[in-house]
Design a protein around this motif. Structure first.
Motif, PDB file in Angstrom:
ATOM      1  N   LEU A 458      -2.495   5.143  13.463  1.00 35.31           N
ATOM      2  CA  LEU A 458      -2.650   4.439  12.192  1.00 35.31           C
ATOM      3  C   LEU A 458      -1.333   4.428  11.410  1.00 35.31           C
ATOM      4  N   MET A 459      -0.671   5.557  11.358  1.00 34.87           N
ATOM      5  CA  MET A 459       0.573   5.649  10.601  1.00 34.87           C
ATOM      6  C   MET A 459       1.703   4.858  11.259  1.00 34.87           C
ATOM      7  N   GLU A 460       1.857   5.002  12.557  1.00 31.62           N
ATOM      8  CA  GLU A 460       2.943   4.295  13.252  1.00 31.62           C
ATOM      9  C   GLU A 460       2.659   2.799  13.338  1.00 31.62           C
ATOM     10  N   GLY A 461       1.383   2.433  13.279  1.00 28.51           N
ATOM     11  CA  GLY A 461       1.022   1.020  13.300  1.00 28.51           C
ATOM     12  C   GLY A 461       1.518   0.287  12.081  1.00 28.51           C
ATOM     13  N   PHE A 545       1.789  18.330  12.333  1.00 27.93           N
ATOM     14  CA  PHE A 545       0.569  19.104  12.088  1.00 27.93           C
ATOM     15  C   PHE A 545       0.791  20.601  12.325  1.00 27.93           C
ATOM     16  N   GLY A 546       1.976  20.972  12.804  1.00 31.33           N
ATOM     17  CA  GLY A 546       2.274  22.388  13.031  1.00 31.33           C
ATOM     18  C   GLY A 546       1.688  22.943  14.299  1.00 31.33           C
ATOM     19  N   GLY A 717      -3.673  16.243   3.627  1.00 39.05           N
ATOM     20  CA  GLY A 717      -2.406  16.066   4.317  1.00 39.05           C
ATOM     21  C   GLY A 717      -1.347  17.126   4.104  1.00 39.05           C
ATOM     22  N   THR A 718      -1.706  18.267   3.509  1.00 35.18           N
ATOM     23  CA  THR A 718      -0.732  19.346   3.340  1.00 35.18           C
ATOM     24  C   THR A 718      -0.936  20.382   4.437  1.00 35.18           C
ATOM     25  N   VAL A 719       0.128  20.623   5.204  1.00 39.28           N
ATOM     26  CA  VAL A 719       0.079  21.611   6.273  1.00 39.28           C
ATOM     27  C   VAL A 719       0.661  22.920   5.731  1.00 39.28           C
ATOM     28  N   ASP A 748       2.002  12.944   4.503  1.00 41.21           N
ATOM     29  CA  ASP A 748       2.306  11.713   3.758  1.00 41.21           C
ATOM     30  C   ASP A 748       1.490  10.543   4.315  1.00 41.21           C
ATOM     31  N   ALA A 749       0.245  10.822   4.570  1.00 37.87           N
ATOM     32  CA  ALA A 749      -0.628   9.824   5.191  1.00 37.87           C
ATOM     33  C   ALA A 749      -1.409   9.048   4.131  1.00 37.87           C
ATOM     34  N   ASN A 750      -1.646   7.803   4.416  1.00 39.99           N
ATOM     35  CA  ASN A 750      -2.474   6.955   3.573  1.00 39.99           C
ATOM     36  C   ASN A 750      -3.853   7.599   3.428  1.00 39.99           C
ATOM     37  N   ALA A 751      -4.346   7.706   2.199  1.00 41.24           N
ATOM     38  CA  ALA A 751      -5.643   8.342   1.948  1.00 41.24           C
ATOM     39  C   ALA A 751      -6.771   7.654   2.702  1.00 41.24           C
TER      40      ALA A 751
END
Length: 885
Positions: A458-461, A545-546, A717-719, A748-751
């Motif tokens: 989703l993010m890379e798209g 994601f660690g 989104g906080t690791v 930093d992902a879209n909600a």
């Protein structure tokens, strides 16, 4: 004749009288002439500065409940005057040691058992037991031991010590005048004392401890017979107490002696005595610097006068020691108990289900006259569920609220030193009770990894539509995800992983978006996303994601997860012996089907013998071809070429020609065998990428890292770095260290993307077609609406019973507070691990209900209730992953 006899009698009498006069004169000399001098000497007291250790600090749970603390105790100590080292002196001391052993054991005490030469009565052999497995460390320790014990270090022509353990044992018995009628078991107790005294001889004025935590009867008898037990004394000390026995054993840890030269050097440099106990596992080890009272910084000092047996006669001055600091953990013990009880209940039940499935499948096949899928397998030899772990995290801080590893062990076994028999039982148990599965176990995750693939796509798209997907895109499952399309057009067999649900296209998952893909756990869907992403982007998001980094947990022996890539298979910038795994060396020369052996077989086939050195060099050059920047051919993505258009096979044939004189034309078949066979094992392939996207193949994660990953999905989104230490507190209540949440990374992902991922996880447990829904059929309906989860079943062999079982979840769904991971190696199916999570969730929601009905909880309690208010005693080709996990 009678005269001669009489003369002899007079001569004998005269000699006896003369001898008596000499002895009398010497006695008078001692008593009258030198008596005052000797009396003065006997009364002389030496002044010494003695270090007084402080008590060790306590370990507490988040509400202040003690998990480890010190209690006052008494130890028996032995001091041998270095000046008394004759054979007679050693015999005298040995008799005292034997008498002391009798007293200690009469009152159920235990002597130290440290003598390094052991005896096997079954084989009638003596051997060294150093308590360590590293061969180099064993050699170093043996050399030091021989030197300190004044045992010969001479070597034979083969570099072995001339004196055997049996010879040394017999020599030491003779040296220390151990009675010949005493058997080995009793003699080793005596030799343990002599060994400790000898190894401590470099600090000649310090006694050694030979029995820990003896009772008052022992103290009274030794004090009563102090005059006869020369060198023996009673030391005021402390003993560690673990009031919760086996609860949180892997977290708390235990104490032990310093076991190797480097550890001994490090601690003695800080002021520790050689026989001090130090933390060797868990928080006892990781927080040693805070907990200890043995370091020079915490020790008190006494200026004392001691007699010639090192017994303190007068204390001239003193400064009091400082007690170690208390360490407060993030654990909530009532929840910890629920976790451990659930593991102990459910893992045997999972094992029983596996046994039942094995029998039922065989029975059904027999009834139908068919061959069973388990035909030829021995149930007793299969790897089934015997261990596991569960972790509960606070999603907003990374605090570990509970961490259980099954099976556990009683920490109190290690108080004063665990016996050899008890330690062997723990060490040899195939379920490995001493092993912390929550942080030290790393294994294939299966479908719990699919949220990484989904969010990454989703993010890379957004950046490149060809590299990902959108919330609205629909993908229909085609059963098998084919990675060799061009070859299939030319009649080759299709290759690639299959979806778990079907091999028939008509019955596949249709029109799936990210939510449905997760609900159905569709392999085809996530293989599609992974193929678009490529392994580099998939790795990028696993890193964010660690999953491939330390979680920061304050415990020793955390292992780090890995997600496969070319460098993991083979890194051309490193020497063959410096690779991440042994695979490159196996492929090059040492494996049965290595490149070197393929070349040798080729030579045998044509009647030619090649020089081994040249073969090895050719094989090495071929392996390092992987350092070339290869790109997929435009007409066939499965064919790789360099910038000049040359294929891997072209380069291999050139090396064979230059190094071994094999003509290019005649080596076509040989080069193909090398590139498609041995060398392909070190080449990252498209199949490996798509398999990784569904959590299979070369990917291994730890439960603690997975918990952090799920927490990041839940919290927006906080690791966070995980931590199990909350604060360090001095004895006067001063907070010296207060752990604050520490951010590892942000997605930093879209909600909207995170909401879609979480919705998919919610449907997994409560949706009509959710892969975990059937396992939650008896779960509280109100609670079920408040969770999101994901099952993971990872293939680790060709036998489905041996699959890894994972389940992850978060709660409450609308405002997440906790993330849970349950993991059972070889647990058959991910749904079974959900049983563990269900117990934890039930406890969590029950506590929230209790809190809602009561007043506001204390500041030290969690959202699920003040612990004081509860009862504290409470991947391969053609692979197919079952049940969508």
């Amino acid at each position: 004749m009678k005269v001669n006899i009489r003369n002899r009698f007079f001569i004998f009498g005269a000699l006896a009288m003369a001898l008596f006069i000499v002895i009398f004169v010497q006695l008078v000399q001692l008593m009258l002439v030198n008596g005052a001098e000797y009396a003065a000497m006997s009364g002389t007291l030496d002044k010494r500065v003695v270090s007084i250790p402080g008590a060790r600090g306590s370990i507490l749970d988040r509400s202040g409940l003690p998990l480890a603390y010190d209690e006052k105790s008494y130890n028996v100590q032995f001091y041998r005057d270095p000046a008394n080292n004759t054979e007679t002196d050693r015999a005298y001391y040995t008799s005292i040691i034997i008498d002391t052993i009798d007293i200690v054991e009469k009152y159920d005490g235990e002597m130290i058992d440290t003598f390094v030469i052991k005896y096997n009565d079954k084989t009638d052999e003596y051997y060294f037991d150093w308590g360590i497995e590293n061969e180099e460390n064993q050699k170093s320790r043996e050399k030091n031991w021989r030197v300190n014990m004044y045992v010969s270090t001479k070597l034979d022509d083969k570099g072995n010590y001339i004196l055997t353990p049996e010879e040394i044992y017999l020599n030491l018995r003779d040296k220390y005048q151990i009675p010949s009628e005493m058997g080995y078991e009793e003699a080793r107790k005596v030799l343990s004392v002599w060994q400790e005294s000898q190894l401590n001889s470099w600090v000649a004025y310090e006694p050694v401890t030979i029995a820990y935590n003896v009772n008052m009867q022992t103290v009274a008898e030794i004090e009563t017979h102090k005059a006869e037990l020369s060198g023996m004394s009673i030391e005021d000390s402390t003993v560690r107490v673990y009031p919760k026995d086996d609860v949180a054993a892997h977290v708390i840890g235990y104490l032990g002696k310093m076991s190797d030269a480097q550890t001994l050097a490090d601690y003695t440099a800080k002021g520790y005595k050689v026989d001090d106990l130090v933390g060797v596992e868990g928080v006892e080890k990781s927080m040693e610097a805070f907990l200890t009272g043995n370091s020079a910084l915490r020790q008190g000092k006494e200026l004392v006068e001691i007699d010639n047996m090192a017994v303190i006669q007068n204390v001239l001055s003193s400064t009091q020691p400082t007690q170690g600091y208390n360490v407060m953990l993030t654990l909530d013990i009532p929840m910890q108990k629920v976790v451990e009880e659930s593991l102990a209940k459910n893992i045997p039940e999972i094992h029983a289900e596996q046994t039942k499935a094995f029998d039922e499948v065989n029975k059904e096949a027999l009834a139908k006259g068919e061959k069973s899928m388990y035909d030829g397998l021995d149930l007793e030899k299969l790897h089934l569920a015997v261990s596991g772990a569960a972790v509960v995290l606070d999603v907003h801080s990374g605090e570990v609220l509970a961490m259980g590893s099954y099976p556990s062990f009683d920490l109190n076994l290690f108080i004063g030193g665990i016996s050899e028999d008890e330690y062997s039982v723990l060490k040899d148990d195939p379920a490995k009770p001493l092993f912390n599965n929550a942080i030290s176990s790393r294994s294939t995750p299966g479908s719990i990894f699919k949220m990484v693939t989904g969010l990454a796509a989703l993010m890379e798209g957004e950046i490149d539509p060809d590299k990902g997907t959108t919330l609205t895109e629909r993908i229909s499952c085609q059963g098998q995800y084919v990675v060799n399309e061009e070859a299939v057009k030319n009649g080759a067999k299709a290759q690639g992983p299959r979806c778990w649900k079907t091999r028939n296209y008509d019955d596949a998952h249709a029109n799936q978006d990210i939510v449905l893909g997760l609900e159905h756990s569709c392999n085809y869907y996530f293989c599609t996303l992974a193929d678009r992403l490529g392994i580099d982007l998939l790795d990028k998001w696993a890193d964010k994601f660690g999953l491939t980094s330390s979680t920061g947990i304050e415990l020793p022996n955390e292992v780090i997860g890995m997600v496969g890539n070319q460098d993991l298979l083979f890194d051309p910038s490193k020497d063959i012996d410096e690779q991440a795994t042994f695979l490159p060396k196996l492929v090059m020369s040492t494996g049965k089907y290595s490149i070197a052996n393929i070349i040798r077989q080729y030579g045998d086939d044509i009647g030619t013998t090649y020089d081994d050195t040249q073969i090895e060099e050719a094989a090495k050059q071929i392996v390092y071809l992987l350092g070339i920047n290869w790109e997929a051919d435009e007409t066939d993505r499965n064919v790789l070429k360099d910038e000049n258009g040359l294929s891997m096979g072209d380069h291999v044939r050139q090396i064979l020609s230059e190094m071994l004189g094999i003509s290019v034309k005649s080596s076509v078949a040989l080069s193909q065998q090398i590139t498609s066979g041995a060398l392909s094992q070190l080449q990252w392939s498209r199949t490996m990428t798509v398999t990784s996207g569904m959590g299979q193949g070369i990917i291994q994660l730890t439960p603690i890292a997975v918990a952090r990953y799920v927490a990041a999905l839940a919290n927006g989104g906080t690791v966070y770095q995980t931590h199990i230490v909350d604060k360090v507190v001095a004895q006067d209540g001063t907070v010296l260290f207060d752990k604050e949440p520490e951010i590892f990374d942000t997605l930093d992902a879209n909600a909207e993307y995170l909401d879609a991922i979480k919705k998919g996880m919610k449907e997994v447990v409560s949706g009509e077609d959710g892969t975990a829904a059937k396992y939650f059929k008896d779960f509280n309906e109100d609670y079920l609406k408040k969770i999101g989860g994901k099952t993971g079943t990872a293939e680790v062999s060709d036998v489905d019973l041996e699959n890894n079982s994972w389940f992850v979840c978060f709660a409450p769904y609308d405002d997440p507070e906790i993330a849970i991971v349950s993991y059972v190696p070889n647990g058959f199916t991910g749904g079974y691990s959900s049983w563990i999570a269900q117990d934890i969730l039930t406890y969590y929601f029950d506590q929230k209900n209790i809190v809602a009905e009561q007043t506001i909880p204390d500041s030290g309690s969690l959202v699920f209730g003040d612990s004081s208010a509860t009862n504290t005693d409470t991947g391969e080709e053609e692979s197919e992953t079952p049940e969508g996990e």
